[in-house]
Design a protein around this motif. Structure first.
Motif, PDB file in Angstrom:
ATOM      1  N   ALA A  19       0.817  -1.218   0.000  1.00 63.82           N
ATOM      2  CA  ALA A  19       0.000   0.000   0.000  1.00 63.82           C
ATOM      3  C   ALA A  19       0.851   1.268   0.000  1.00 63.82           C
ATOM      4  O   ALA A  19       0.585   2.213  -0.756  1.00 63.82           O
ATOM      5  N   GLY A  20       1.880   1.305   0.826  1.00 65.50           N
ATOM      6  CA  GLY A  20       2.715   2.499   0.908  1.00 65.50           C
ATOM      7  C   GLY A  20       3.468   2.762  -0.378  1.00 65.50           C
ATOM      8  O   GLY A  20       3.511   3.895  -0.879  1.00 65.50           O
ATOM      9  N   THR A  21       4.072   1.709  -0.938  1.00 61.08           N
ATOM     10  CA  THR A  21       4.815   1.849  -2.192  1.00 61.08           C
ATOM     11  C   THR A  21       3.881   2.268  -3.319  1.00 61.08           C
ATOM     12  O   THR A  21       4.218   3.115  -4.149  1.00 61.08           O
ATOM     13  N   THR A  22       2.690   1.676  -3.342  1.00 66.78           N
ATOM     14  CA  THR A  22       1.726   1.991  -4.388  1.00 66.78           C
ATOM     15  C   THR A  22       1.304   3.456  -4.329  1.00 66.78           C
ATOM     16  O   THR A  22       1.281   4.160  -5.343  1.00 66.78           O
ATOM     17  N   GLY A 101      -0.943  -4.104  -6.213  1.00 63.85           N
ATOM     18  CA  GLY A 101      -0.102  -2.967  -5.853  1.00 63.85           C
ATOM     19  C   GLY A 101       1.145  -2.878  -6.704  1.00 63.85           C
ATOM     20  O   GLY A 101       1.351  -3.642  -7.650  1.00 63.85           O
ATOM     21  N   VAL A 102       1.971  -1.915  -6.351  1.00 62.17           N
ATOM     22  CA  VAL A 102       3.195  -1.607  -7.090  1.00 62.17           C
ATOM     23  C   VAL A 102       4.397  -2.131  -6.310  1.00 62.17           C
ATOM     24  O   VAL A 102       4.532  -1.879  -5.108  1.00 62.17           O
ATOM     25  N   VAL A 117       3.937  -3.752 -11.678  1.00 64.83           N
ATOM     26  CA  VAL A 117       2.608  -3.721 -11.096  1.00 64.83           C
ATOM     27  C   VAL A 117       2.127  -5.160 -10.946  1.00 64.83           C
ATOM     28  O   VAL A 117       2.002  -5.887 -11.931  1.00 64.83           O
ATOM     29  N   LEU A 118       1.868  -5.588  -9.712  1.00 61.39           N
ATOM     30  CA  LEU A 118       1.451  -6.964  -9.443  1.00 61.39           C
ATOM     31  C   LEU A 118      -0.069  -7.069  -9.504  1.00 61.39           C
ATOM     32  O   LEU A 118      -0.783  -6.290  -8.871  1.00 61.39           O
TER      33      LEU A 118
END
Length: 210
Positions: A19-22, A101-102, A117-118
Motif C-alpha cells: 500500500a505504501g509503495t503503491t 499494488g506496485v 505492477v502486481l
C-alpha cells in the motif's frame, strides 16, 4: 510448504504490504511499467511471461519479459500503463480491481525507471490469449513452485571494464531462462508472496513492512 498465494488472506497481506509503495509511486513519473501477472494455469499458481519479438529494434529483442512498455502521456498512472500495454501485447483485459499494488521500481543501464505492477489475473488458458506478433514471439508460464525450488535459482555476475560490477538473480530450467530486470522483478514478487520460503541468493532491496 508453499502458501496459498491466491487466497483472500494472502491477497490482503500483500495489498497491505504494497500500500505504501503503491501510494508513493503510482503517479510518480516513470519511463515504463510492466504487469507481473499472477495466474492459475491448470489449477497451479504461476507467473506469466512473454518472449519479446526478435523483430523489435533494440537490445531487448528476444528477451524474456513481463508484458509492459513505455508510459504514455495520456496514461493516468503507471498502473494504467501496465494494464494498457498488457491488453495491447496479449489481448488480456485486466481491471484495476485485480491489481494488488506496485513493487519496487527497477532501473536499466540508462537509469530509466521501470515500475512493476502486481495483479492477480485469475485462471488463465494460454491458448485464449492473442499475442501481438509484432511485439511477442511466445507466451509461457512458470509455476511459483518451480521458481521457488533452489535448483531452479542461480545468479549471474556482470563485469564492466574487466572487473566485477554486480550480481543479479537468474531463474533456470523453464522454457526460457529468466534473467536481467525480469529476474529481479520475479525475485521481488517471490519475496513478497513467499517470504518464509524464498531466500534469494543475491541481495535484494528490503520490502516494506506492514
Amino acid at each position: 510448504m508453499l502458501p496459498d498465494c491466491l487466497s483472500a488472506e494472502e491477497e490482503r497481506r500483500c495489498r497491505q504490504l504494497l500500500a505504501g509503495t503503491t501510494a508513493r509511486l503510482r503517479s510518480r513519473p516513470a519511463t515504463a511499467a510492466v504487469l507481473v501477472p499472477l495466474c492459475l494455469v491448470r489449477g497451479v499458481p504461476a507467473l506469466l511471461y512473454t518472449l519479446r519479438s526478435r523483430r523489435l529494434v533494440g537490445r531487448h529483442k528476444g528477451d524474456v519479459s513481463f508484458p509492459g512498455g513505455k508510459c504514455d502521456p495520456t496514461d493516468k498512472d503507471v498502473i494504467q500503463t501496465a494494464l494498457r500495454e498488457t491488453q495491447e501485447e496479449l489481448g488480456l483485459e485486466v481491471t484495476k480491481e485485480q491489481v494488488w499494488g506496485v513493487l519496487q521500481p527497477v532501473y536499466d543501464r540508462g537509469k530509466a525507471t521501470i515500475v512493476p505492477v502486481l495483479a492477480n489475473v485469475g485462471p488463465l488458458d494460454l491458448q485464449s490469449l492473442r499475442p501481438n506478433p509484432e511485439e511477442v514471439d511466445e507466451v509461457f508460464e512458470l509455476a511459483l513452485a518451480h521458481l521457488l525450488q533452489t535448483q531452479n535459482q542461480g545468479y549471474t555476475h556482470f563485469c564492466q571494464g574487466g572487473h566485477f560490477h554486480y550480481t543479479l538473480p537468474v531463474f533456470l530450467h523453464g522454457p526460457h531462462r529468466v534473467w536481467g530486470l525480469t529476474a529481479i522483478i520475479t525475485a521481488f514478487a517471490l519475496k513478497l508472496m513467499a517470504p518464509g520460503i524464498y531466500q534469494p541468493c543475491v541481495a535484494l532491496p528490503e520490502l516494506p513492512r506492514g
